[in-house]
Motif scaffolding. Sequence first.
Motif, PDB file in Angstrom:
ATOM      1  N   TRP A 143       4.291  -0.921   3.548  1.00  0.00           N
ATOM      2  CA  TRP A 143       3.906   0.422   3.117  1.00  0.00           C
ATOM      3  C   TRP A 143       5.096   1.071   2.416  1.00  0.00           C
ATOM      4  O   TRP A 143       6.218   1.020   2.902  1.00  0.00           O
ATOM      5  CB  TRP A 143       3.497   1.276   4.319  1.00  0.00           C
ATOM      6  CG  TRP A 143       2.292   0.762   5.046  1.00  0.00           C
ATOM      7  CD1 TRP A 143       2.279  -0.163   6.047  1.00  0.00           C
ATOM      8  CD2 TRP A 143       0.943   1.144   4.821  1.00  0.00           C
ATOM      9  NE1 TRP A 143       0.988  -0.396   6.473  1.00  0.00           N
ATOM     10  CE2 TRP A 143       0.144   0.404   5.739  1.00  0.00           C
ATOM     11  CE3 TRP A 143       0.312   2.030   3.953  1.00  0.00           C
ATOM     12  CZ2 TRP A 143      -1.243   0.535   5.796  1.00  0.00           C
ATOM     13  CZ3 TRP A 143      -1.067   2.165   4.012  1.00  0.00           C
ATOM     14  CH2 TRP A 143      -1.833   1.424   4.910  1.00  0.00           C
ATOM     15  N   HIS A 144       4.843   1.676   1.275  1.00  0.00           N
ATOM     16  CA  HIS A 144       5.900   2.329   0.503  1.00  0.00           C
ATOM     17  C   HIS A 144       5.363   3.621  -0.125  1.00  0.00           C
ATOM     18  O   HIS A 144       4.146   3.792  -0.275  1.00  0.00           O
ATOM     19  CB  HIS A 144       6.404   1.421  -0.627  1.00  0.00           C
ATOM     20  CG  HIS A 144       6.973   0.117  -0.188  1.00  0.00           C
ATOM     21  ND1 HIS A 144       8.173   0.018   0.490  1.00  0.00           N
ATOM     22  CD2 HIS A 144       6.516  -1.154  -0.330  1.00  0.00           C
ATOM     23  CE1 HIS A 144       8.425  -1.257   0.732  1.00  0.00           C
ATOM     24  NE2 HIS A 144       7.438  -1.990   0.252  1.00  0.00           N
ATOM     25  N   ASP A 145       6.287   4.487  -0.506  1.00  0.00           N
ATOM     26  CA  ASP A 145       5.922   5.634  -1.340  1.00  0.00           C
ATOM     27  C   ASP A 145       5.842   5.125  -2.774  1.00  0.00           C
ATOM     28  O   ASP A 145       6.860   4.878  -3.413  1.00  0.00           O
ATOM     29  CB  ASP A 145       6.979   6.735  -1.212  1.00  0.00           C
ATOM     30  CG  ASP A 145       6.741   7.877  -2.203  1.00  0.00           C
ATOM     31  OD1 ASP A 145       5.601   8.032  -2.669  1.00  0.00           O
ATOM     32  OD2 ASP A 145       7.702   8.601  -2.513  1.00  0.00           O
ATOM     33  N   ALA A 161       0.826  -1.201   0.000  1.00  0.00           N
ATOM     34  CA  ALA A 161       0.000   0.000   0.000  1.00  0.00           C
ATOM     35  C   ALA A 161       0.861   1.252   0.000  1.00  0.00           C
ATOM     36  O   ALA A 161       1.948   1.280   0.590  1.00  0.00           O
ATOM     37  CB  ALA A 161      -0.931   0.007   1.212  1.00  0.00           C
ATOM     38  N   ASP A 162       0.340   2.283  -0.648  1.00  0.00           N
ATOM     39  CA  ASP A 162       1.027   3.571  -0.680  1.00  0.00           C
ATOM     40  C   ASP A 162       0.868   4.273   0.663  1.00  0.00           C
ATOM     41  O   ASP A 162      -0.172   4.168   1.332  1.00  0.00           O
ATOM     42  CB  ASP A 162       0.444   4.438  -1.794  1.00  0.00           C
ATOM     43  CG  ASP A 162       1.127   5.783  -1.876  1.00  0.00           C
ATOM     44  OD1 ASP A 162       2.332   5.818  -2.200  1.00  0.00           O
ATOM     45  OD2 ASP A 162       0.471   6.805  -1.597  1.00  0.00           O
ATOM     46  N   GLU A 163       1.897   5.025   1.041  1.00  0.00           N
ATOM     47  CA  GLU A 163       1.912   5.715   2.336  1.00  0.00           C
ATOM     48  C   GLU A 163       0.736   6.675   2.519  1.00  0.00           C
ATOM     49  O   GLU A 163       0.314   6.941   3.646  1.00  0.00           O
ATOM     50  CB  GLU A 163       3.226   6.476   2.506  1.00  0.00           C
ATOM     51  CG  GLU A 163       4.438   5.602   2.797  1.00  0.00           C
ATOM     52  CD  GLU A 163       4.437   5.052   4.212  1.00  0.00           C
ATOM     53  OE1 GLU A 163       3.544   5.413   4.996  1.00  0.00           O
ATOM     54  OE2 GLU A 163       5.324   4.243   4.527  1.00  0.00           O
ATOM     55  N   ARG A 217      -1.959   5.222   4.641  1.00  0.00           N
ATOM     56  CA  ARG A 217      -1.690   4.770   6.015  1.00  0.00           C
ATOM     57  C   ARG A 217      -2.608   5.505   7.004  1.00  0.00           C
ATOM     58  O   ARG A 217      -2.709   6.742   6.991  1.00  0.00           O
ATOM     59  CB  ARG A 217      -0.236   5.008   6.381  1.00  0.00           C
ATOM     60  CG  ARG A 217       0.156   4.353   7.704  1.00  0.00           C
ATOM     61  CD  ARG A 217       1.555   4.790   8.125  1.00  0.00           C
ATOM     62  NE  ARG A 217       2.619   4.198   7.345  1.00  0.00           N
ATOM     63  CZ  ARG A 217       3.230   3.051   7.657  1.00  0.00           C
ATOM     64  NH1 ARG A 217       2.846   2.368   8.718  1.00  0.00           N
ATOM     65  NH2 ARG A 217       4.206   2.601   6.899  1.00  0.00           N
ATOM     66  N   GLY A 218      -3.294   4.726   7.840  1.00  0.00           N
ATOM     67  CA  GLY A 218      -4.177   5.294   8.855  1.00  0.00           C
ATOM     68  C   GLY A 218      -5.551   5.698   8.344  1.00  0.00           C
ATOM     69  O   GLY A 218      -6.381   6.171   9.137  1.00  0.00           O
ATOM     70  N   ARG A 219      -5.830   5.514   7.062  1.00  0.00           N
ATOM     71  CA  ARG A 219      -7.119   5.950   6.509  1.00  0.00           C
ATOM     72  C   ARG A 219      -8.232   4.954   6.859  1.00  0.00           C
ATOM     73  O   ARG A 219      -8.018   3.754   6.979  1.00  0.00           O
ATOM     74  CB  ARG A 219      -7.024   6.091   4.987  1.00  0.00           C
ATOM     75  CG  ARG A 219      -6.060   7.156   4.500  1.00  0.00           C
ATOM     76  CD  ARG A 219      -6.507   8.558   4.890  1.00  0.00           C
ATOM     77  NE  ARG A 219      -7.859   8.833   4.467  1.00  0.00           N
ATOM     78  CZ  ARG A 219      -8.218   9.221   3.241  1.00  0.00           C
ATOM     79  NH1 ARG A 219      -7.285   9.357   2.298  1.00  0.00           N
ATOM     80  NH2 ARG A 219      -9.485   9.477   2.955  1.00  0.00           N
ATOM     81  N   LEU A 251      -8.297   0.632   6.604  1.00  0.00           N
ATOM     82  CA  LEU A 251      -7.115  -0.085   6.094  1.00  0.00           C
ATOM     83  C   LEU A 251      -6.456  -0.949   7.162  1.00  0.00           C
ATOM     84  O   LEU A 251      -6.086  -2.099   6.905  1.00  0.00           O
ATOM     85  CB  LEU A 251      -6.106   0.920   5.523  1.00  0.00           C
ATOM     86  CG  LEU A 251      -6.198   1.260   4.032  1.00  0.00           C
ATOM     87  CD1 LEU A 251      -5.882   0.053   3.176  1.00  0.00           C
ATOM     88  CD2 LEU A 251      -7.541   1.827   3.656  1.00  0.00           C
ATOM     89  N   GLU A 252      -6.307  -0.408   8.350  1.00  0.00           N
ATOM     90  CA  GLU A 252      -5.625  -1.179   9.402  1.00  0.00           C
ATOM     91  C   GLU A 252      -6.468  -2.352   9.861  1.00  0.00           C
ATOM     92  O   GLU A 252      -5.958  -3.451  10.105  1.00  0.00           O
ATOM     93  CB  GLU A 252      -5.308  -0.259  10.586  1.00  0.00           C
ATOM     94  CG  GLU A 252      -4.547  -0.952  11.702  1.00  0.00           C
ATOM     95  CD  GLU A 252      -4.166   0.009  12.823  1.00  0.00           C
ATOM     96  OE1 GLU A 252      -3.729  -0.484  13.884  1.00  0.00           O
ATOM     97  OE2 GLU A 252      -4.334   1.234  12.642  1.00  0.00           O
ATOM     98  N   VAL A 310      -2.146  -5.464   4.995  1.00  0.00           N
ATOM     99  CA  VAL A 310      -1.079  -4.799   4.247  1.00  0.00           C
ATOM    100  C   VAL A 310       0.264  -5.365   4.684  1.00  0.00           C
ATOM    101  O   VAL A 310       0.624  -5.302   5.863  1.00  0.00           O
ATOM    102  CB  VAL A 310      -1.121  -3.270   4.463  1.00  0.00           C
ATOM    103  CG1 VAL A 310       0.046  -2.601   3.739  1.00  0.00           C
ATOM    104  CG2 VAL A 310      -2.446  -2.702   3.973  1.00  0.00           C
TER     105      VAL A 310
END
Length: 570
Positions: free
Chosen positions: A380-382, A345-347, A350-352, A371-372, A377
């Motif tokens: 996590w990456h850019d 997943a894209d950063e 994160r937390g959405r 998401l969490e 996942v």
Amino acid sequence: MRWSKAFIPTLRDAPADAEAVSHKLLVRAGFIRQLAAGLYSLLPLGQRTCQKIAGIVRQEMDKIGAQEFLLPALLPSDVWKESGRWSAIGEEMFRLRDRGGADLCLGMTHEEIFTSLARELRSYKELPQIWYQIQLNSRDEPRPKSVLLRAREFAMKDSYSFDLERAGLDFAFQQHLDAYRRVFERCGLEPVAVEASSGMMGGAESVEFMVPSDAGEDWIGACGACGYAANVEKATSELAPVEDADGPAAPERFATPRVRTIEQLAAFAGGAPAERQVKTLVYALDGALTLILLRGDHALNEQKLADATGARQIRPATAEEVRGALGAAPGSLGAVGVRDVPVLADEALRGRRNLTTGANQDDFHLRGVDLERDVAVGAWHDLRQVAEGEPCPACGAALRVRKTIEVGHVFKLGTRYSEALGATVLDGDGKAVPLVMGSYGIGLGRTMAAVVEACPDENGIVWPVSIAPFELAISVLNPNDARTSEVGARLYEALRGAGIDVVLDDRDERPGVKFKDAELVGIPYRLTVGPKGLEQGKVELVRRRGGARREIDVGKAAEVAIESVLEERR
């Protein structure tokens, strides 16, 4: 050189398939001719300009203590196998087999070969070293186009630094950055130095020199306020924080008939705006299917995915592979409940929470996704590509995304190749340590094409004096007139004697033809010698850039022309 004896095949019209300005003008002005897709012959004018660029490169490399080599273009597979790149590089490498059955390739780059030579270094006392060559490299481009901007065979200067420690590499890297800036300035370019992906080269850090141009195929994100700049393969931005409202205790499934895109779901009653959707892509990474999650209004940058995962081969999954793995077609895909396929997943996600995504059933989606809570996942990456106007990560000002031409690239390789190929030296304590390496490239043909892209006008190419095929043209308007011909020849010899690179246009052509050819070719200065001017004891000096004209006494013409050229030499 007398124009009447030179091979300068200028054309009235550009090739029908030419799109880039450099393609049109370099062909029309008689610098190049196409042999086959991605293969071009340099004609005398093109060779003169490339040799001048190479001369500037050699001068600047000599200033930093580099030594020139010439390595083979045909390379054995052995050293590539030692580094691991024989299998890592795909179809872009030209491979062949000799009559003895040995595997060979046409060199794309020469890290392995220079490293193998560096195995003859024994002691830290022999360091640092900077070695370079100017050589033809080959790459089997899938879509060669724009002449020298994406060719299958191209002239490169590649250099390599060898040091004992990282501090030495940092110094060599800075030396090359400074040398490259001088090279491009002398060639008439003002490239932007940007952070870049190291790609197949590897290493911890790399910088590209990019010339803004609509003909380019690379995109950069740049900030005019603070100077931040990066290739979109590396660039990031500071996204505005998003506040998510509380959602349901578990995702809710709802019907979305015939909804297949982010835009359709955003317009669908009960759907969600793009920034509140999860986009699910399915990719094969080295053959293994993987789910890639991004915010609905964001795009994936495949090079970021490659850099993040280390995957050597990346491709979108086929429709059959997607349905086999998830049971639905693209447009209805999601990662909720998926356990047997890895999820990245894209950063920005994160937390959405309270988001909407596909339900892995055609014509159905899920709302209220956390998401969490709901997605396994794995990492996590850019992964997203920056977009125009997003906030700069350094200062918050709006980023500008623009097309560019890559003319140079420098890499901090570290010990990747020296460890693989066993290139070590003894340090001060007598311990064998791997050499710390850097790699640095300049595309000579690309530089030539980039200059054409950067400074043409409606009449043709406008070369800087430093790399023009000729610095000055003498146009003899009536070569059959004895006095005119004699004055033109006398000026020609005077300029040649002063070291000016001059061409004497002694053709029996109309003045308009001579003037148009000189402008099309881009010769920086032109002396016009004609019977009418000589009656008044005058010749005309014309500067190509801007078109400024001066009437000069014949007796002072050589002196004034020489001074004008020398003032603009770099």
